[in-house]
Design a protein around this motif. Structure first.
Motif, short mmCIF file in Angstrom:
data_model
loop_
_atom_site.label_atom_id
_atom_site.label_comp_id
_atom_site.label_asym_id
_atom_site.label_seq_id
_atom_site.Cartn_x
_atom_site.Cartn_y
_atom_site.Cartn_z
N GLN A 177 0.72 -1.12 0.13
CA GLN A 177 0.13 -0.05 0.00
C GLN A 177 0.88 1.10 -0.03
O GLN A 177 0.35 2.21 -0.21
CB GLN A 177 -0.90 -0.06 1.28
CG GLN A 177 -1.89 -1.14 1.05
CD GLN A 177 -2.51 -1.42 2.61
OE1 GLN A 177 -2.29 -1.11 3.64
NE2 GLN A 177 -3.83 -1.74 2.42
N VAL A 178 2.16 0.95 0.28
CA VAL A 178 3.13 2.28 0.12
C VAL A 178 3.16 3.13 -1.09
O VAL A 178 2.98 4.43 -1.09
CB VAL A 178 4.56 2.14 0.61
CG1 VAL A 178 5.44 2.85 0.46
CG2 VAL A 178 4.45 1.54 2.08
N GLY A 179 2.95 2.39 -2.11
CA GLY A 179 3.02 3.02 -3.32
C GLY A 179 1.82 3.96 -3.44
O GLY A 179 1.87 5.16 -4.06
N ARG A 180 0.55 3.65 -2.90
CA ARG A 180 -0.55 4.54 -3.00
C ARG A 180 -0.33 5.87 -2.26
O ARG A 180 -1.11 6.80 -2.30
CB ARG A 180 -1.78 3.67 -2.47
CG ARG A 180 -2.15 2.81 -3.37
CD ARG A 180 -3.54 2.77 -3.81
NE ARG A 180 -4.12 1.83 -4.57
CZ ARG A 180 -4.52 2.08 -5.68
NH1 ARG A 180 -5.12 3.21 -6.05
NH2 ARG A 180 -5.21 0.98 -6.52
N ILE A 181 0.22 5.82 -1.03
CA ILE A 181 0.65 6.49 0.05
C ILE A 181 1.60 7.59 -0.66
O ILE A 181 1.49 8.97 -0.52
CB ILE A 181 1.04 6.20 1.49
CG1 ILE A 181 0.01 5.47 1.94
CG2 ILE A 181 1.61 7.24 2.17
CD1 ILE A 181 0.51 4.65 3.15
N ILE A 182 2.72 7.07 -1.33
CA ILE A 182 3.64 7.99 -1.92
C ILE A 182 3.20 8.64 -3.11
O ILE A 182 3.31 9.78 -3.33
CB ILE A 182 5.01 7.23 -2.26
CG1 ILE A 182 5.65 6.88 -0.85
CG2 ILE A 182 5.84 8.02 -2.78
CD1 ILE A 182 6.73 5.81 -1.01
N GLY A 183 2.57 7.82 -3.99
CA GLY A 183 2.03 8.37 -5.31
C GLY A 183 3.06 8.71 -6.42
O GLY A 183 4.07 8.37 -5.91
N CYS B 40 -6.59 6.87 2.20
CA CYS B 40 -5.81 6.63 1.01
C CYS B 40 -5.59 4.99 0.96
O CYS B 40 -5.82 4.18 0.00
CB CYS B 40 -4.43 7.08 1.13
SG CYS B 40 -3.42 6.68 -0.54
N ILE B 41 -5.50 4.27 2.04
CA ILE B 41 -5.53 3.01 2.26
C ILE B 41 -6.65 2.22 2.08
O ILE B 41 -6.95 1.18 1.47
CB ILE B 41 -4.73 2.46 3.63
CG1 ILE B 41 -3.44 2.72 3.53
CG2 ILE B 41 -5.07 1.07 4.11
CD1 ILE B 41 -2.93 2.88 5.11
N ARG B 42 -7.81 2.99 2.87
CA ARG B 42 -9.31 2.46 2.41
C ARG B 42 -9.73 2.41 0.99
O ARG B 42 -10.16 1.21 0.53
CB ARG B 42 -10.18 3.18 3.17
CG ARG B 42 -10.40 2.82 4.68
CD ARG B 42 -11.56 3.31 5.11
NE ARG B 42 -11.79 4.80 4.92
CZ ARG B 42 -11.26 5.70 6.05
NH1 ARG B 42 -10.70 5.29 6.75
NH2 ARG B 42 -11.40 6.97 5.63
N SER B 43 -9.39 3.57 0.35
CA SER B 43 -9.61 3.55 -1.07
C SER B 43 -8.81 2.45 -1.95
O SER B 43 -9.35 1.88 -2.98
CB SER B 43 -9.18 5.07 -1.81
OG SER B 43 -8.22 5.35 -1.60
N ALA B 44 -7.57 2.10 -1.66
CA ALA B 44 -6.94 1.13 -2.24
C ALA B 44 -7.47 -0.10 -1.93
O ALA B 44 -7.68 -1.20 -2.70
CB ALA B 44 -5.41 1.13 -1.63
N ASN B 45 -8.05 -0.44 -0.50
CA ASN B 45 -8.44 -1.92 -0.04
C ASN B 45 -9.82 -1.83 -1.05
O ASN B 45 -10.18 -3.22 -1.35
CB ASN B 45 -8.86 -1.84 1.36
CG ASN B 45 -7.65 -2.08 2.18
OD1 ASN B 45 -6.28 -2.41 1.30
ND2 ASN B 45 -7.51 -1.74 3.45
N SER B 46 -10.58 -1.06 -1.10
CA SER B 46 -12.03 -1.01 -1.94
C SER B 46 -11.59 -1.31 -3.37
O SER B 46 -12.53 -2.02 -3.83
CB SER B 46 -12.90 0.20 -1.60
OG SER B 46 -12.49 1.32 -2.13
N TYR B 47 -10.52 -0.67 -3.83
CA TYR B 47 -10.45 -1.03 -5.18
C TYR B 47 -10.14 -2.46 -5.20
O TYR B 47 -10.35 -3.17 -6.26
CB TYR B 47 -9.43 -0.29 -5.62
CG TYR B 47 -8.90 -0.73 -7.05
CD1 TYR B 47 -9.42 -0.12 -8.30
CD2 TYR B 47 -7.65 -1.46 -7.24
CE1 TYR B 47 -8.91 -0.73 -9.35
CE2 TYR B 47 -7.22 -1.84 -8.29
CZ TYR B 47 -7.81 -1.42 -9.60
OH TYR B 47 -7.43 -1.68 -10.66
#
Length: 101
Positions: free
Chosen positions: A16-22, A72-79
Motif C-alpha cells: 500500500q506504500v505506493g498509494r501513499i507516496i503516489g 488512502c489505504i481504504r480507497s486502495a482496499n476497496s479497489y
C-alpha cells in the motif's frame, strides 16, 4: 516553525506504500501540504511485510495526516475488493447482424 508537539508511527503493508507516496511522490506531498505534518515512509520492511510511516507535527496536523493516510489505504482496499478481473470474457458468440453475404 520547527516547534512540534510530537510524532506518531504507524505500520502499513508494503503493497500500500505506493498509494501513499503516489507517482513521483505527488500524493505524499499533497498529504503533507493538506495536513501540515511531515510524513516519512521507511524503505525497510519488517518480517510481516509492513513498512513504518512516521508522522511529525502538532497534534491536529498528525491527526489530519493519519486521516488522509487511512483514507488512502481504504480507497486502495476497496479497489482491491472489486478485483482486477472482469472484462467481457473471451467468447463473443457468433457475429450477428454483420454482413454475411
Amino acid at each position: 516553525m520547527a516547534d512540534y508537539d510530537g510524532d506518531f508511527t504507524m505500520k502499513v503493508h508494503s503493497g500500500q506504500v505506493g498509494r501513499i507516496i503516489g507517482r513521483g511522490g505527488n500524493k505524499i506531498r499533497e498529504m503533507q501540504q493538506t495536513s501540515g505534518a511531515k510524513i516519512t515512509v521507511s524503505q525497510d520492511q519488517d518480517d510481516d511485510g509492513k513498512k513504518t510511516v512516521d508522522i511529525t507535527g502538532h497534534s491536529d496536523q498528525i491527526e489530519r495526516a493519519r486521516e488522509l493516510i487511512d483514507e488512502c489505504i481504504r480507497s486502495a482496499n476497496s479497489y482491491e475488493d472489486y478485483g482486477r478481473g472482469g472484462g467481457s470474457g473471451g467468447y463473443r458468440g457468433s457475429s450477428r447482424g454483420g454482413s454475411s453475404g
